[in-house]
Enzyme design. Sequence first.
Site, PDB file in Angstrom:
ATOM      1  N   SER A 265      83.085   0.458  28.830  1.00 35.54           N
ATOM      2  CA  SER A 265      82.197   0.629  29.974  1.00 35.54           C
ATOM      3  C   SER A 265      81.411   1.921  29.839  1.00 35.54           C
ATOM      4  O   SER A 265      81.865   2.889  29.240  1.00 35.54           O
ATOM      5  CB  SER A 265      83.032   0.641  31.261  1.00 35.54           C
ATOM      6  N   LYS A 266      80.217   1.884  30.417  1.00 36.35           N
ATOM      7  CA  LYS A 266      79.318   3.038  30.338  1.00 36.35           C
ATOM      8  C   LYS A 266      79.960   4.288  30.904  1.00 36.35           C
ATOM      9  O   LYS A 266      79.619   5.400  30.548  1.00 36.35           O
ATOM     10  CB  LYS A 266      78.053   2.711  31.138  1.00 36.35           C
ATOM     11  N   ARG A 267      80.883   4.073  31.838  1.00 37.08           N
ATOM     12  CA  ARG A 267      81.514   5.226  32.480  1.00 37.08           C
ATOM     13  C   ARG A 267      82.547   5.901  31.587  1.00 37.08           C
ATOM     14  O   ARG A 267      82.992   6.997  31.863  1.00 37.08           O
ATOM     15  CB  ARG A 267      82.176   4.798  33.792  1.00 37.08           C
TER      16      ARG A 267
END
Length: 521
Positions: A265-267
């Site tokens: 995930s981008k996070r």
Amino acid sequence: MKNSNSVQNKSKIKKVRTRLGPSPTGFAHLGTIYQAMIDKVWAEKNGGQFVLRIEDTDIKRFVEGAENVIYDSLNWFKLIPDEGPIYGGEYGPYRQSERLNLYKKYAEKLVKEDKAYYCFCSKERLDEVRKQQQNEGKQPMYDKHCRHLSKEEVQKKLDAGESHVIRMKVPENETIIVEDLIRGTIEFDSNLVDDQVIMKSDGFPTYHLAVVVDDHLMNITYVIRGPEWITSFPKHKLLYDYLGWEMPVFVHTPIINNMDGSKLSKRQGHASVDWYRRKGYLPEAVLNFIALLGWSHPEEKEIFSWQEYVNVFDLKNLSAVNPKLDLKKLDWMNGQYMQTLTNEQFLDKLYNWLTYCIDNEYVGATEYETHWTKQDYIDVFNWLRNLDEDKKLLFAEINKPRVKIFEDLLPLNNLFIKNFNIDEEFIELLNKYKNSEENKEHLEWIADLLKNSDFSLAHLKNIELQVKNRADEVGWKIMEVFYPIRVTVAGSKVSPPLFESMFILGKEKVIERFDKALEAL
Ligand code: GLU
């Protein structure tokens, strides 16, 4: 037979051209680099070109300086495109925001040919339709309301200046068949494909129109892109057909997963290129590591150079099975790459790393942890810069096999840049194996030797031998004779090799530490 001949002829004539189409969001995703790597290796292998196109049609998401983040990340990995906004080329402009008239031209052509239509639906109406579909458990799609407006109605609305978009007409009750080089044939029910907006009301195209127009006009022969675009594939296939253009070869890369099988995930810090730079990975090692995601070397080699990769890579051997991002393996690999560096290269890369961390704020995802403070980067940089050349080289020599990434340099090398207190805690650490009296006598003995030493590395290594011999004399274990010396010099039970460290630290500091420790014992 005839068919396969013509395919062969075409591929002979057409030069391989790949492209990367990042949107400038201020963040370079590992997946973008993965695609860039495949674009580059495939173009290079075939003597073709790798094109960079900036896909900046979403003005709401414009981020100042974001384009530079892309160039900078590609530079770091040496994945330099042959064409692009700052590289030049015959197919420019290479920023989509500078190509708006082209998209407009083709959108209008599609409307004229009844393959697309104006849609005047308000946001409120669309929201309402979506809500109702959701309530009925249906897939949210445009209900094709404006597809059925008469020519006169449309003209009236246009004349009145009503805000509108252009949507493509998706045929009903058809199977749309697409080919992906690694996934094979994929079939889509056209009734489940939305009448996609291709031109927005602000005059900008959506990705779908822009990507097809640009890939065609830029003569792209291989579209290598993320797996998230598979569902859009039938729309793109229709647009190619509507415009009468030949399709390039499509490859949707595998989904890169975390070790637990969840999607990257981008996070997560490790989704961002910046995370790898800041941790102190070497770009060659990261590339080697990601080259092995969804692909393996024909001889099962784990470590290979870029040139070797170019030699043995074949796009059709890419696997569509989702690979897992094993960061432990990357650490190991990076350690292997560290060891192949010369001392000069190690220092060079270390300087670059420190400079990068000092000069740049973290632009990655929200999760990022490091035990380094900004002051640490500065302290190590200044300390190294003022060190004699032979000491610098020795510093590299002793650290290369001990660190996997540059971040590992601290706390291992704290002794060079940090002061420690001679307090109770220190004394307790020092006296872990022997009592104060015993340690004092031992330290006095070695302090004496050190005071009389010229502190050349050869002499220090000779003293090291004497320490070893002393173990027998006093009946201590080898570890026990070295331990209090290490704590005295490093203030800790860990340090790089002790006598090399003393050489780097210099006589004055070493003697000072012995004096202080002896005073406290
Ligand atoms: N602009 C798209 C993105 O950033 C590119 C997709 C493509 O490669 O076609 O995901």
